[in-house]
Motif scaffolding. Structure first.
Motif, PDB file in Angstrom:
ATOM      1  N   LEU A  89     -32.814   5.590 -11.686  1.00 31.12           N
ATOM      2  CA  LEU A  89     -33.607   6.357 -12.647  1.00 31.12           C
ATOM      3  C   LEU A  89     -33.267   5.941 -14.076  1.00 31.12           C
ATOM      4  N   MET A  90     -31.973   5.686 -14.326  1.00 31.88           N
ATOM      5  CA  MET A  90     -31.542   5.285 -15.662  1.00 31.88           C
ATOM      6  C   MET A  90     -32.132   3.924 -16.048  1.00 31.88           C
ATOM      7  N   VAL A  91     -32.032   2.956 -15.136  1.00 33.68           N
ATOM      8  CA  VAL A  91     -32.491   1.600 -15.443  1.00 33.68           C
ATOM      9  C   VAL A  91     -34.011   1.555 -15.600  1.00 33.68           C
ATOM     10  N   VAL A  92     -34.727   2.162 -14.651  1.00 32.70           N
ATOM     11  CA  VAL A  92     -36.195   2.113 -14.676  1.00 32.70           C
ATOM     12  C   VAL A  92     -36.750   2.847 -15.900  1.00 32.70           C
ATOM     13  N   SER A  93     -36.236   4.043 -16.173  1.00 33.02           N
ATOM     14  CA  SER A  93     -36.744   4.811 -17.312  1.00 33.02           C
ATOM     15  C   SER A  93     -36.375   4.150 -18.635  1.00 33.02           C
ATOM     16  N   GLY A  94     -35.193   3.509 -18.704  1.00 29.48           N
ATOM     17  CA  GLY A  94     -34.781   2.834 -19.926  1.00 29.48           C
ATOM     18  C   GLY A  94     -35.672   1.647 -20.256  1.00 29.48           C
ATOM     19  N   LEU A  95     -35.983   0.837 -19.246  1.00 28.91           N
ATOM     20  CA  LEU A  95     -36.856  -0.323 -19.483  1.00 28.91           C
ATOM     21  C   LEU A  95     -38.286   0.114 -19.784  1.00 28.91           C
ATOM     22  N   ALA A  96     -38.757   1.156 -19.106  1.00 27.87           N
ATOM     23  CA  ALA A  96     -40.111   1.655 -19.365  1.00 27.87           C
ATOM     24  C   ALA A  96     -40.224   2.194 -20.786  1.00 27.87           C
ATOM     25  N   ALA A  97     -39.170   2.881 -21.248  1.00 26.62           N
ATOM     26  CA  ALA A  97     -39.163   3.416 -22.614  1.00 26.62           C
ATOM     27  C   ALA A  97     -39.124   2.287 -23.640  1.00 26.62           C
ATOM     28  N   LEU A  98     -38.307   1.260 -23.378  1.00 26.42           N
ATOM     29  CA  LEU A  98     -38.182   0.139 -24.307  1.00 26.42           C
ATOM     30  C   LEU A  98     -39.505  -0.609 -24.452  1.00 26.42           C
ATOM     31  N   ALA A  99     -40.262  -0.677 -23.360  1.00 29.57           N
ATOM     32  CA  ALA A  99     -41.545  -1.383 -23.398  1.00 29.57           C
ATOM     33  C   ALA A  99     -42.572  -0.653 -24.263  1.00 29.57           C
ATOM     34  N   LYS A 100     -42.404   0.672 -24.431  1.00 28.40           N
ATOM     35  CA  LYS A 100     -43.406   1.468 -25.134  1.00 28.40           C
ATOM     36  C   LYS A 100     -43.000   1.872 -26.545  1.00 28.40           C
ATOM     37  N   THR A 101     -41.757   1.617 -26.932  1.00 27.66           N
ATOM     38  CA  THR A 101     -41.300   2.023 -28.268  1.00 27.66           C
ATOM     39  C   THR A 101     -40.626   0.851 -28.973  1.00 27.66           C
ATOM     40  N   ASN A 102     -40.508   0.953 -30.297  1.00 29.71           N
ATOM     41  CA  ASN A 102     -39.785  -0.083 -31.032  1.00 29.71           C
ATOM     42  C   ASN A 102     -38.280   0.131 -30.884  1.00 29.71           C
ATOM     43  N   VAL A 103     -37.514  -0.921 -31.119  1.00 25.88           N
ATOM     44  CA  VAL A 103     -36.065  -0.889 -30.874  1.00 25.88           C
ATOM     45  C   VAL A 103     -35.334   0.163 -31.719  1.00 25.88           C
ATOM     46  N   PRO A 104     -35.608   0.286 -33.050  1.00 28.63           N
ATOM     47  CA  PRO A 104     -34.895   1.309 -33.833  1.00 28.63           C
ATOM     48  C   PRO A 104     -35.102   2.729 -33.310  1.00 28.63           C
ATOM     49  N   LEU A 105     -36.351   3.084 -32.962  1.00 28.03           N
ATOM     50  CA  LEU A 105     -36.601   4.432 -32.450  1.00 28.03           C
ATOM     51  C   LEU A 105     -35.966   4.603 -31.073  1.00 28.03           C
ATOM     52  N   PHE A 106     -36.056   3.591 -30.244  1.00 28.87           N
ATOM     53  CA  PHE A 106     -35.424   3.631 -28.926  1.00 28.87           C
ATOM     54  C   PHE A 106     -33.924   3.891 -29.066  1.00 28.87           C
ATOM     55  N   SER A 107     -33.279   3.170 -29.989  1.00 26.56           N
ATOM     56  CA  SER A 107     -31.839   3.323 -30.198  1.00 26.56           C
ATOM     57  C   SER A 107     -31.500   4.703 -30.749  1.00 26.56           C
ATOM     58  N   ALA A 108     -32.336   5.186 -31.672  1.00 27.83           N
ATOM     59  CA  ALA A 108     -32.059   6.478 -32.310  1.00 27.83           C
ATOM     60  C   ALA A 108     -32.198   7.634 -31.326  1.00 27.83           C
ATOM     61  N   LEU A 109     -33.297   7.667 -30.596  1.00 31.37           N
ATOM     62  CA  LEU A 109     -33.532   8.789 -29.683  1.00 31.37           C
ATOM     63  C   LEU A 109     -32.569   8.798 -28.501  1.00 31.37           C
ATOM     64  N   ASP A 155     -44.965   6.889 -29.911  1.00 33.87           N
ATOM     65  CA  ASP A 155     -45.641   6.872 -28.619  1.00 33.87           C
ATOM     66  C   ASP A 155     -45.107   8.043 -27.791  1.00 33.87           C
ATOM     67  N   PHE A 156     -45.968   9.021 -27.481  1.00 32.32           N
ATOM     68  CA  PHE A 156     -45.530  10.236 -26.796  1.00 32.32           C
ATOM     69  C   PHE A 156     -44.948   9.934 -25.426  1.00 32.32           C
ATOM     70  N   VAL A 157     -45.637   9.105 -24.661  1.00 28.79           N
ATOM     71  CA  VAL A 157     -45.167   8.771 -23.309  1.00 28.79           C
ATOM     72  C   VAL A 157     -43.826   8.047 -23.376  1.00 28.79           C
ATOM     73  N   GLY A 158     -43.704   7.097 -24.308  1.00 24.43           N
ATOM     74  CA  GLY A 158     -42.446   6.378 -24.470  1.00 24.43           C
ATOM     75  C   GLY A 158     -41.301   7.309 -24.831  1.00 24.43           C
ATOM     76  N   SER A 159     -41.571   8.300 -25.670  1.00 21.19           N
ATOM     77  CA  SER A 159     -40.537   9.264 -26.065  1.00 21.19           C
ATOM     78  C   SER A 159     -40.111  10.147 -24.894  1.00 21.19           C
ATOM     79  N   ILE A 160     -41.073  10.510 -24.038  1.00 17.56           N
ATOM     80  CA  ILE A 160     -40.738  11.282 -22.835  1.00 17.56           C
ATOM     81  C   ILE A 160     -39.828  10.459 -21.931  1.00 17.56           C
ATOM     82  N   TYR A 161     -40.135   9.168 -21.807  1.00 18.50           N
ATOM     83  CA  TYR A 161     -39.276   8.272 -21.022  1.00 18.50           C
ATOM     84  C   TYR A 161     -37.859   8.246 -21.590  1.00 18.50           C
ATOM     85  N   ILE A 162     -37.760   8.178 -22.926  1.00 17.48           N
ATOM     86  CA  ILE A 162     -36.450   8.126 -23.568  1.00 17.48           C
ATOM     87  C   ILE A 162     -35.668   9.411 -23.312  1.00 17.48           C
ATOM     88  N   LEU A 163     -36.324  10.565 -23.469  1.00 18.57           N
ATOM     89  CA  LEU A 163     -35.648  11.843 -23.238  1.00 18.57           C
ATOM     90  C   LEU A 163     -35.154  11.956 -21.804  1.00 18.57           C
TER      91      LEU A 163
END
Length: 314
Positions: A89-109, A155-163
């Motif tokens: 779950l960690m690996v799949v959701s992390g890669l899915a989130a990275l694909a939908k968001t930029n790196v700074p926001l991904f790192s911050a959230l 990206d709302f979906v990407g942020s849900i993936y990150i959370l």
């Protein structure tokens, strides 16, 4: 030479944390390149490739006598099923989130995972985090939320993936320490079981959701794509190794915080590398606050270490 080896041995936890941070920064950009730069928008397939490479290296190193871990055991599979579930779950959701968001926001959230670790350690391990550490983490998280609010490419979906990724990452870090004590397995044994238990579900998930896309992808012959995919897979093995080692030699919270501190470098490079970030005052303010809080936490941990050394010397 002898003194150097002694220094490394005495500070093993520090070097492991540094290794985890460097590998984590590097793999983020290789993953981003595979998923977005080369338009291989199949995060489950990338996950599967990383698992295959990790198992290959583990089996090869065992055959060469470099490492040891027990062969497949039903009782161990049962005990480690929950850890392997969190792993996939960690690996799949992390890669899915990275694909939908930029790196700074991904790192911050993803800094939210640190706060979840604090709560999880309290509930599952009975560990109480000092108030000043908690305050630093809360400020770090608030800065990340402000940055997310100020991201105009949000990206709302990407942020849900990150959370979701934050929650399962925290659970994964905590359960590593818990399952190590329960099973007595070493780092390589835990890695082997996590990968082998997660692979069947990953194969099914990849086939159901991405088979049509990966079977028609035309970029496999590109040497740049091959290099990035290969480096991503190798570093996935190294990253998991450092995560396991850091969680057992240090603590789940230290591992999580190390991940947040490396995000500083990740954020700076990510602002300019892929051209997918639109700067805004709120985004900059949030990133600065979150970064300063990371430095604050580092200072707290340094002060604690210095105080322990003084106590021990007395």
């Amino acid at each position: 030479m002898e003194s150097m080896l002694k220094f490394i041995s005495e500070n093993k936890g520090f070097f492991v944390a540094v290794g985890y941070g460097v590998t984590s920064v590097s793999i983020t950009f290789f993953n981003k390149a595979v998923l977005n730069y080369y338009n291989f928008n199949y995060s489950n397939a990338l996950t599967l490739g990383q698992m295959i490479f990790s198992l290959f290296f583990l089996v090869l190193m065992k055959q060469m006598g470099k490492i040891s871990y027990p062969d497949v055991n039903v009782d161990l599979c049962k005990k480690l099923f929950s850890l392997s579930l969190l792993f996939i779950l960690m690996v799949v959701s992390g890669l899915a989130a990275l694909a939908k968001t930029n790196v700074p926001l991904f790192s911050a959230l993803r800094r939210l995972s640190t706060l979840v670790v604090i709560l999880g350690e309290k509930m599952l391990l009975g560990k109480v985090t000092p108030a000043d550490e908690t305050q630093a983490v809360v400020v770090m998280v608030l800065g990340a939320l402000v940055a997310g609010w100020g991201d105009v490419t949000f990206d709302f979906v990407g942020s849900i993936y990150i959370l979701f990724n934050c929650v399962v990452t925290a659970g994964y870090l905590i359960y590593i320490a818990k399952k190590t004590k329960e099973t007595g397995l070493n780092t390589f044994g835990l890695m082997f079981y996590c990968n082998i238990l997660s692979m069947p579900a990953t194969i099914v998930l990849t086939f159901i959701t991405e088979w049509e896309g990966i079977s028609t992808f035309t970029g496999y012959a590109d040497l740049g794509f091959q290099f990035c995919f290969f480096m991503s897979s190798i570093q996935a093995f190294l990253l998991n190794y450092f995560i396991f080692l850091c969680s057992t030699l240090n603590s789940p919270l230290t591992t999580s915080i190390t991940g947040q501190i490396k995000s500083i470098l990740q954020t700076i490079i990510g602002l300019f590398m892929f051209g997918d970030v639109i700067l805004s005052p709120l985004l900059i303010f949030g990133l600065v606050v979150s970064t300063l809080a990371s430095f604050w936490y580092s200072f707290i941990k340094y002060a604690q270490t210095a105080a322990r050394k003084i106590t021990q010397s007395n």
